[in-house]
Design an enzyme around this catalytic site. Structure first.
Site: not given
Ligand code: NAD
Length: 244
Positions: A11, A13-14, A62, A88, A138, A151, A153, A155
């Site tokens: 994940g 790409s962003r 994934v 991630n 998380s 979500y 559950a 994490k």
């Molecule tokens: P985001 O939505 O910007 O990034 C999520 C990434 O996962 C994206 O690149 C998306 O394309 C990729 N993704 C989603 N489904 C996929 C799949 N089936 N196969 C491959 N890639 C996939 O969000 P983020 O905030 O950068 O989240 C990254 C991680 O951090 C996640 O696991 C999220 O749960 C966790 N997280 C984020 C926060 C927050 O507040 N932003 C807090 C706690 C945990």
């Protein structure tokens, strides 16, 4: 800190994954950039990565075992081994438990938790002594969520997997840890209203949302030799939400 290391990030790409990929490249790692659908964004990440090091694009869902096997093989064909695996990729759908259906439960668990099984299972044969596995969990794994039981559950499940692998892989000297971010300013919280953002910031002792780089910095530590004696741990990156 990661000179010559080969790191695969899901994940990427962003958001947080993107920041980890670029941070690792800045510190000398060759980076495998997994992404799901956002080819153009992943290409931009690779362009950034190439300013410092090198890497490859690894498109896959994934949540699907066969797709993860394919990207692990693609990565190893180029990089020979996996020194660092960062699980991630994740999705969040803001909804109350009673409003969700089985389809959503399966989608969240498959993307957030089963993906970690898929990646670890396929990557481990290529991971040697000294390698690192990092999971992105998380804060909601600890406190639950009024709008994301599935979500939370998924994490919390990640932490069970992380601790179990840490025990099992200790004899192979593979370190396994997790990072539990608080509220990080990425697309995952893009639908927050201004009022929700303001309220959230008010709750955080450091009085700001986290940035993707805040999480990437901790991942850099866990991926490096500085963390050789750290395993089975969760590092909270929440701006102090749990103080007191
Ligand atoms: P985001 O939505 O910007 O990034 C999520 C990434 O996962 C994206 O690149 C998306 O394309 C990729 N993704 C989603 N489904 C996929 C799949 N089936 N196969 C491959 N890639 C996939 O969000 P983020 O905030 O950068 O989240 C990254 C991680 O951090 C996640 O696991 C999220 O749960 C966790 N997280 C984020 C926060 C927050 O507040 N932003 C807090 C706690 C945990």
């Amino acid at each position: 800190m990661l000179d010559g290391k080969k790191a695969l990030i899901t994940g990427a790409s962003r958001g947080i994954g993107r920041a980890i990929a670029i941070k690792f490249a800045e510190h000398g790692a060759f980076v495998g950039i997994n992404y799901f659908k956002s080819h153009e964004k992943a290409k931009e990440v690779l362009k950034e990565v190439k300013k410092y090091s090198d890497g490859i694009l690894l498109p896959a869902d994934v949540g699907k075992f066969n797709e993860t096997r394919k990207i692990v093989e693609e990565f190893v064909n180029v990089a020979e081994r996996i020194d660092v695996l960062v699980n991630n990729a994740g999705i969040y759908k803001r909804s109350k438990f009673e409003e969700t259906d089985e389809k959503q439960w399966d989608e969240i668990i498959e993307t957030n938790l089963k993906s970690c099984y898929n990646m670890c299972k396929n990557a481990l044969p290529y991971m040697k002594e000294g390698s690192k596995i990092i999971f992105i969990s998380s804060q909601l794994a600890f406190r639950g969520s009024s709008h994301g039981a599935d979500y939370a559950a998924s994490k919390a499940g990640i932490l069970g997997l992380m601790r179990s692998l840490a025990i099992e892989l200790a004899e192979r000297k593979i370190n396994v840890n997790a990072v539990a971010p608080g509220t990080i300013d990425t697309d995952i919280i893009a639908n927050y209203t201004e009022e929700q953002r303001r309220k959230r910031i008010e709750e955080i002792p450091l009085k700001r949302l986290g940035m993707p780089e805040d999480v990437a910095n901790v991942c850099l530590f866990l991926a490096s030799n500085l963390a050789d004696y750290v395993t089975g741990e969760v590092i909270l990156v929440t701006g102090g939400l749990y103080i007191g």
